[in-house]
Design a protein around this motif. Sequence first.
Motif, PDB file in Angstrom:
ATOM      1  N   HIS A 710      64.056 -32.046 112.974  1.00  0.00           N
ATOM      2  CA  HIS A 710      65.460 -32.502 112.894  1.00  0.00           C
ATOM      3  C   HIS A 710      65.717 -33.231 111.576  1.00  0.00           C
ATOM      4  O   HIS A 710      66.737 -33.008 110.916  1.00  0.00           O
ATOM      5  CB  HIS A 710      65.781 -33.441 114.061  1.00  0.00           C
ATOM      6  CG  HIS A 710      65.969 -32.731 115.372  1.00  0.00           C
ATOM      7  ND1 HIS A 710      67.032 -31.891 115.621  1.00  0.00           N
ATOM      8  CD2 HIS A 710      65.234 -32.742 116.504  1.00  0.00           C
ATOM      9  CE1 HIS A 710      66.944 -31.410 116.845  1.00  0.00           C
ATOM     10  NE2 HIS A 710      65.856 -31.912 117.414  1.00  0.00           N
ATOM     11  N   THR A 711      64.778 -34.115 111.195  1.00  0.00           N
ATOM     12  CA  THR A 711      64.997 -34.897 109.972  1.00  0.00           C
ATOM     13  C   THR A 711      64.945 -34.006 108.727  1.00  0.00           C
ATOM     14  O   THR A 711      65.743 -34.165 107.806  1.00  0.00           O
ATOM     15  CB  THR A 711      63.972 -36.048 109.833  1.00  0.00           C
ATOM     16  OG1 THR A 711      62.658 -35.506 109.795  1.00  0.00           O
ATOM     17  CG2 THR A 711      64.059 -37.019 110.985  1.00  0.00           C
ATOM     18  N   PHE A 712      64.011 -33.042 108.706  1.00  0.00           N
ATOM     19  CA  PHE A 712      63.921 -32.151 107.546  1.00  0.00           C
ATOM     20  C   PHE A 712      65.154 -31.253 107.437  1.00  0.00           C
ATOM     21  O   PHE A 712      65.623 -30.967 106.333  1.00  0.00           O
ATOM     22  CB  PHE A 712      62.639 -31.310 107.608  1.00  0.00           C
ATOM     23  CG  PHE A 712      61.441 -32.015 107.026  1.00  0.00           C
ATOM     24  CD1 PHE A 712      61.445 -32.431 105.709  1.00  0.00           C
ATOM     25  CD2 PHE A 712      60.315 -32.265 107.795  1.00  0.00           C
ATOM     26  CE1 PHE A 712      60.359 -33.082 105.149  1.00  0.00           C
ATOM     27  CE2 PHE A 712      59.224 -32.922 107.260  1.00  0.00           C
ATOM     28  CZ  PHE A 712      59.234 -33.338 105.932  1.00  0.00           C
ATOM     29  N   ASP A 754      59.119 -22.185 111.535  1.00  0.00           N
ATOM     30  CA  ASP A 754      60.465 -22.744 111.672  1.00  0.00           C
ATOM     31  C   ASP A 754      61.316 -22.386 110.448  1.00  0.00           C
ATOM     32  O   ASP A 754      60.838 -22.457 109.311  1.00  0.00           O
ATOM     33  CB  ASP A 754      60.359 -24.273 111.807  1.00  0.00           C
ATOM     34  CG  ASP A 754      61.643 -24.873 112.336  1.00  0.00           C
ATOM     35  OD1 ASP A 754      62.581 -25.035 111.531  1.00  0.00           O
ATOM     36  OD2 ASP A 754      61.722 -25.166 113.533  1.00  0.00           O
ATOM     37  N   PRO A 755      62.591 -21.999 110.653  1.00  0.00           N
ATOM     38  CA  PRO A 755      63.457 -21.650 109.514  1.00  0.00           C
ATOM     39  C   PRO A 755      63.573 -22.769 108.479  1.00  0.00           C
ATOM     40  O   PRO A 755      63.838 -22.524 107.300  1.00  0.00           O
ATOM     41  CB  PRO A 755      64.828 -21.397 110.171  1.00  0.00           C
ATOM     42  CG  PRO A 755      64.535 -21.118 111.616  1.00  0.00           C
ATOM     43  CD  PRO A 755      63.277 -21.852 111.954  1.00  0.00           C
ATOM     44  N   ASN A 762      62.887 -23.296  99.367  1.00  0.00           N
ATOM     45  CA  ASN A 762      63.969 -22.933  98.427  1.00  0.00           C
ATOM     46  C   ASN A 762      64.378 -24.118  97.566  1.00  0.00           C
ATOM     47  O   ASN A 762      64.699 -23.965  96.391  1.00  0.00           O
ATOM     48  CB  ASN A 762      65.177 -22.392  99.196  1.00  0.00           C
ATOM     49  CG  ASN A 762      64.926 -20.983  99.714  1.00  0.00           C
ATOM     50  OD1 ASN A 762      64.042 -20.300  99.209  1.00  0.00           O
ATOM     51  ND2 ASN A 762      65.666 -20.569 100.726  1.00  0.00           N
ATOM     52  N   VAL A 763      64.372 -25.324  98.186  1.00  0.00           N
ATOM     53  CA  VAL A 763      64.668 -26.542  97.418  1.00  0.00           C
ATOM     54  C   VAL A 763      63.655 -26.675  96.277  1.00  0.00           C
ATOM     55  O   VAL A 763      64.009 -26.920  95.118  1.00  0.00           O
ATOM     56  CB  VAL A 763      64.613 -27.793  98.339  1.00  0.00           C
ATOM     57  CG1 VAL A 763      64.608 -29.074  97.500  1.00  0.00           C
ATOM     58  CG2 VAL A 763      65.790 -27.800  99.305  1.00  0.00           C
ATOM     59  N   ASN A 794      53.559 -20.787  99.299  1.00  0.00           N
ATOM     60  CA  ASN A 794      52.824 -19.574  99.707  1.00  0.00           C
ATOM     61  C   ASN A 794      53.231 -19.112 101.103  1.00  0.00           C
ATOM     62  O   ASN A 794      53.193 -17.927 101.415  1.00  0.00           O
ATOM     63  CB  ASN A 794      51.307 -19.818  99.699  1.00  0.00           C
ATOM     64  CG  ASN A 794      50.786 -20.045  98.290  1.00  0.00           C
ATOM     65  OD1 ASN A 794      51.449 -19.701  97.322  1.00  0.00           O
ATOM     66  ND2 ASN A 794      49.601 -20.625  98.171  1.00  0.00           N
ATOM     67  N   SER A 795      53.604 -20.069 101.953  1.00  0.00           N
ATOM     68  CA  SER A 795      53.846 -19.726 103.365  1.00  0.00           C
ATOM     69  C   SER A 795      55.281 -19.300 103.640  1.00  0.00           C
ATOM     70  O   SER A 795      55.585 -18.762 104.692  1.00  0.00           O
ATOM     71  CB  SER A 795      53.504 -20.921 104.259  1.00  0.00           C
ATOM     72  OG  SER A 795      54.419 -21.969 104.036  1.00  0.00           O
ATOM     73  N   ALA A 796      56.198 -19.589 102.709  1.00  0.00           N
ATOM     74  CA  ALA A 796      57.620 -19.275 102.998  1.00  0.00           C
ATOM     75  C   ALA A 796      58.174 -18.304 101.967  1.00  0.00           C
ATOM     76  O   ALA A 796      58.186 -18.550 100.810  1.00  0.00           O
ATOM     77  CB  ALA A 796      58.430 -20.562 102.983  1.00  0.00           C
TER      78      ALA A 796
END
Length: 796
Positions: A710-712, A754-755, A762-763, A794-796
């Motif tokens: 939620h915080t992220f 998680d999306p 991307n940030v 690497n993971s996203a």
Amino acid sequence: MAAAEQEQQQQQFYLLLGNLLSPDNTVRKQAEETYETIPGQSKITFLLQAIRNAAAAEEARQMAAVLLRRLLSSAFEEVYPALSPDVQTAIKSELLLIIQMETQSSMRKKICDIVAELARNLIDEDGNNQWPEGLKFLFDSVTCNAVGQMATDFAPGFQKKFHEKVIAALLQTMEDQGNQRVQAHAAAALINFTEDCPKSLLIPYLDNLVKHLHSTMVIKLQELIQKGTKLVLEQVVTSIASVADTAEEKFVPYYDLFMPSLKHIVENAVQKELRLLRGKTIECISLIGLAVGKEKFMLDASDVMQLLLKTQTDFSDLEDDDPQISYMISAWARMCKILGKEFQQYLPVVMGPLMKTASIKPEVALLDTQDMENMSDDDGWEFVNLGDQQSFGIKTAGLEEKATACQMLVCYAKELKEGFVEYTEQVVKLMVPLVRGPEYLTQMWHFMCDALIKAIGTEPDSDVLSEIMHSFAKCVEVMGDGCLNNEHFEELGGILKGKLEEHFKNQELRQVKRQDEDYDEQVEESLQDEDDSDVYILTKVSDILHSIFSSYQEKVLLWFEQLLPLIVNLICPHRPWPDRQWGLCIFDDIVEHCSPSSFKYAEYFLRPMLQSICDNSPEVRQAAAYGVGVMAQFGAESYRPFCTEALPLLVRVIQSPDAKTKENVNATENCISAVGKIMKFKPDCVNVEEVLPHWLSWLPLHEDKEEAVHTFNYLCDLIESNNTIVLGHNNANLPRIFSIIADGEIHEAIKHEDPCTKRLANVVRQVQTSGGLWTECISQLSADQQAAIQELLNSA
């Protein structure tokens, strides 16, 4: 306690151990009941003395070792933390002393298992080790099973903290040519370790790992040819596969070292007793192929395909339980991924066996208990007790292969696209009945539901009862809205009401016993055990209500009102903290799943919830803070003033000096998350500009993974909208944001599925395009943080 009295009690305990081993059911049952009444600390003391006493009967010592391990395994949280630090230290020292004195090998192994169980329980979720001497002993003696289990249970924290020591110890143990079983255990532990090991940690050891695995494989291949021994070779082949799977393209330089020997095994290991070895080798070859990629693997692809085709041709001759089947099916799918469109030519050969496996139909049966006991475990049946001497059975043999086969069909269709068109009709015909799976599931549920509800009302054993309640709650979550009819609700409502009334009555009875003239420490310990058991049942009542609210939402509130006075009673200020914690959790669920209708109960829970934010008990604080968060997120406008009122209370908890201690951190993180939710969902009841800098300084959350997401997500919202407070003047806050993201990755607060992960990546990528800013951000991170940022990318 006088020495003579202590000696007498220990002698009685030896007698009890003997009775626990008695072939006479009545004697044994009575002994089990007596054993259960002994307080936790006394149990540990008596068991340790029995294990240490070399003069005692061997069976009694063995039994004591089994019981102590079971106690540490199943009741650790209830027993061990309640002991004083001095007693805990004494137990740990005693165990290490006993093991050094023990000469009998099977007894020594059992004591090793006890040390392993205690060591495993004394590593927290972050991999912090609270018993370094115990872990050192395990590494020194390399109790491989324990190391392997810890590598799985505490991954990847365990790998990050102990990689150097574990890999060295396991490789050294694999060299023990005189002891096949120990070698096999070391290889199995290495599989557990590498499966969940971050790639970046494994790469520095790759040369050494490969050298050891290759030399061991060569020796064991010779032993197979000369003596027929295969145990270690089976594990080593899987270890190679696991290392290649983790190392990916970094395994390319070692490809030629392994492939000829692996192909040799598949070609020659054709005897029945070598089926598992052959299956594991097929898996290993396909995983290596996937790791190194098509370009490197193509030289051997044709040979490998011919070897696999030969097995596939003989597929109809394979027995149903042949272990090669599942390995073959998975290997074909990997070959399809490697070869892409070129795999189409092999479809005519692979589709027959694959469709046959995907068509397996499980057997189900309703049996009485006697029939169930007569059916051996070897038949592959699993049973659920339905009460009234009846059990529901399902034959699970073949189900895993069926699931794998269905996944492989999906893989072929995805990879081959139009190349798969020839098989679409027969696959659709097979799959459509499986899509009717929910109907089959519904039938099974109707078959079990009445019996489960009845069992919740009648089961006398609290341990069994809690399992039944947990299962019922999970089933309702899976089946969802409509799974319970009016009769079910009526019966369940009466049962839950009875459980809550019994809960309060038992508490009163315990208070009466505390006034009794016989009341002493032992009585209190027994009363505490009863209380723990009662609270555990209360948690299951909460689970059931949670599943019903999440499935039925506000439709179920009228039914719930029969329980409302009892739940309100739970959250009264004078009640024990577990009552208040679980009472608040139930109201949290009502706000989360039944809003806006939930506000009609606000008079009962809102004031207690706000007062509980600063409660002395961290568990109560956590439940209250979570409640404020869902109030902000899901509550209607009516909740707005209460969010405003809650804010300074939440901040007070977050800013208290001991906010981040182990016992307080979860409550604190729920408060931080609640502040974020108020700003995100009810921004006009708070000065967001004033609160945001503080909120940013409290991030990231490490412990509560769900609230961390939620915080992220809110942080991403703010960054993506170019919020100047968060980004700072001229992006001055970006290094701090990078640090927050990196720490989130390190503590696994960011779940890769998680999306939110993609948004965070991307940030980072956006900053990457602006050279100077990227350098500034990265240079302010530690080496671990920099590696974490790379892992995220690497993971996203």
